[in-house]
Write a protein that holds these residues in place. Structure first.
Motif, PDB file in Angstrom:
ATOM      1  N   ARG A  80       0.746  -1.337  -0.008  1.00 43.93           N
ATOM      2  CA  ARG A  80       0.097   0.008   0.020  1.00 43.93           C
ATOM      3  C   ARG A  80       0.915   1.278   0.046  1.00 43.93           C
ATOM      4  NH1 ARG A  80      -3.335  -2.809   3.753  1.00 43.93           N
ATOM      5  NH2 ARG A  80      -2.604  -1.480   5.547  1.00 43.93           N
TER       6      ARG A  80
ATOM      7  N   GLU B  67       2.127   1.496  -3.442  1.00 46.42           N
ATOM      8  CA  GLU B  67       1.291   2.250  -4.443  1.00 46.42           C
ATOM      9  C   GLU B  67       0.752   3.627  -4.309  1.00 46.42           C
ATOM     10  OE1 GLU B  67      -1.593  -1.793  -5.215  1.00 46.42           O
ATOM     11  OE2 GLU B  67      -1.848  -0.857  -3.574  1.00 46.42           O
ATOM     12  N   ASP B  68       0.720   4.145  -2.887  1.00 41.41           N
ATOM     13  CA  ASP B  68       0.630   5.517  -2.667  1.00 41.41           C
ATOM     14  C   ASP B  68       1.814   6.379  -3.248  1.00 41.41           C
ATOM     15  OD1 ASP B  68      -1.701   4.896  -1.309  1.00 41.41           O
ATOM     16  OD2 ASP B  68      -0.700   5.106   0.893  1.00 41.41           O
ATOM     17  N   GLU B  69       3.013   5.866  -3.135  1.00 45.88           N
ATOM     18  CA  GLU B  69       4.322   6.664  -3.683  1.00 45.88           C
ATOM     19  C   GLU B  69       4.212   6.456  -5.178  1.00 45.88           C
ATOM     20  OE1 GLU B  69       8.871   7.305  -2.499  1.00 45.88           O
ATOM     21  OE2 GLU B  69       7.658   5.637  -1.294  1.00 45.88           O
ATOM     22  N   LEU B  70       3.928   5.621  -5.604  1.00 47.31           N
ATOM     23  CA  LEU B  70       3.677   5.348  -7.107  1.00 47.31           C
ATOM     24  C   LEU B  70       2.533   6.048  -7.597  1.00 47.31           C
ATOM     25  CD1 LEU B  70       5.074   2.028  -7.714  1.00 47.31           C
ATOM     26  CD2 LEU B  70       6.468   3.846  -7.999  1.00 47.31           C
ATOM     27  N   GLY B  71       1.587   6.370  -7.177  1.00 45.43           N
ATOM     28  CA  GLY B  71       0.398   7.013  -7.592  1.00 45.43           C
ATOM     29  C   GLY B  71      -0.558   5.994  -8.329  1.00 45.43           C
ATOM     30  N   GLY B  72      -0.650   4.817  -8.147  1.00 43.73           N
ATOM     31  CA  GLY B  72      -1.335   3.709  -8.803  1.00 43.73           C
ATOM     32  C   GLY B  72      -1.214   2.645  -8.270  1.00 43.73           C
ATOM     33  N   GLN B  73      -2.336   1.587  -8.753  1.00 45.64           N
ATOM     34  CA  GLN B  73      -2.629   0.318  -8.167  1.00 45.64           C
ATOM     35  C   GLN B  73      -1.420  -0.613  -9.012  1.00 45.64           C
ATOM     36  OE1 GLN B  73      -6.909  -0.270  -8.534  1.00 45.64           O
ATOM     37  NE2 GLN B  73      -6.281  -1.443  -6.562  1.00 45.64           N
TER      38      GLN B  73
END
Length: 301
Positions: A41, A44-50
């Protein structure tokens, strides 16, 4: 230096993506399943996508997750090789092995810890050149290549078959559903995109001839020489690839499907070395070790 995501988060993603299971990733990393989920999680937050599509009892990779996985696997392999080289920098014996990144990731890397425990004083270096018709032994002690049974490396070199690994076409399961090719529809395959590289070019021709398409005429193909990008292209649904038995994990996880029973049985992996190479203890020990590992591989199958 660019700012990178947490290494722990990247490791958690790679393990979970490889297994398509947070539970198995947790077991491999010796942490809790909740910790794996938390790290992913954060990533994903750092990359900005699922990176995953989470369903009731399973997880699937998103398009972004499928593209990130081989990049991380290659990077982690290079990091491990660099650490091994640094850790062994004060040792007396050096051993340089040339092989494809595909064979390193799918077979050798998970076994190297065993060799290192047996011969901790050997400084092992892995190189990943393009392996052509005759292996270039310049600066290399051992080469591992994928060839047809009966192949010989030429003057001054010796080779030994490690194990056979039958090869046949594979594709993304979704691609098979969308297109006309099927287990009882071989002719549909000729309408699809065939992924090719220098290693499997001959195998494609032989397999099509074996299937009765020796006069098939032109087919649409795409050449991808990097073996891991080549395989990822099939996983992403870009076309059909020729693949051997080392992709068993991708088959079992339903990332790829092997629709045809027809396979070329005569291909496998060879170890190649100079005629006098086994006089060196490091080369001799590696040769004996990898032969034994290959025998174990055959016994499991």
């Amino acid at each position: 230096m660019p700012r990178l995501p947490s290494f722990s988060a990247l490791r958690a993603f790679e393990a979970a993506a490889r297994h398509l299971s947070f539970t198995k990733a947790a077991q491999e990393l010796h942490i809790t399943q909740g910790a794996v989920s938390y790290q992913i999680r954060l990533l994903e937050d750092e990359l900005g996508g699922q990176l995953f599509l989470r369903e009731k009892r399973t997880v699937l990779l998103t398009d972004g997750g499928r593209k990130l996985l081989p990049v991380l696997q290659k990077a982690f392999l290079e990091i491990a090789e660099g650490i091994d080289a640094f850790s062994a920098s004060g040792h007396e014996e050096r051993l340089t092995v040339a092989l494809s990144t595909y064979f390193a990731i799918h077979w050798l890397s998970r076994r190297l810890g065993h060799f290192s425990s047996l011969r901790p004083n050997v400084q092992l270096r892995l190189q990943h050149p393009e392996l052509n018709a005759r292996p270039d032994m310049e600066g290399v002690d051992v080469v591992i290549v994928w060839k047809a049974k009966g192949w010989t490396p030429g003057p001054g070199l010796k080779s030994q078959l490690l194990f056979l690994s039958a090869v046949s076409p594979v594709c993304n399961p979704g691609l098979l559903e969308k297109q006309e090719a099927s287990a009882d529809g071989l002719h549909g395959l000729l309408k699809q995109t065939l992924l090719r590289n220098d290693v499997h070019h001959e195998a494609w021709s032989k397999w099509l001839e074996l299937a009765g398409f020796d006069d098939a005429g032109p087919v649409h193909d795409v050449k991808i020489n990097d073996p891991n990008v080549y395989l990822q292209g099939a996983i992403d649904g870009r076309g059909w690839a020729m693949a051997d038995e080392l992709i068993a994990d991708e088959i079992s996880l339903n990332r790829l499907i092997r629709p045809f029973d027809l396979a070329l049985q005569e291909y496998g992996y060879f170890i190649v070395y100079r005629e006098d190479a086994l006089e060196r203890p490091a080369v001799r020990d590696f040769h004996e070790w990898i032969i034994q590992e290959a025998v174990s591989q055959s016994d499991v199958r």
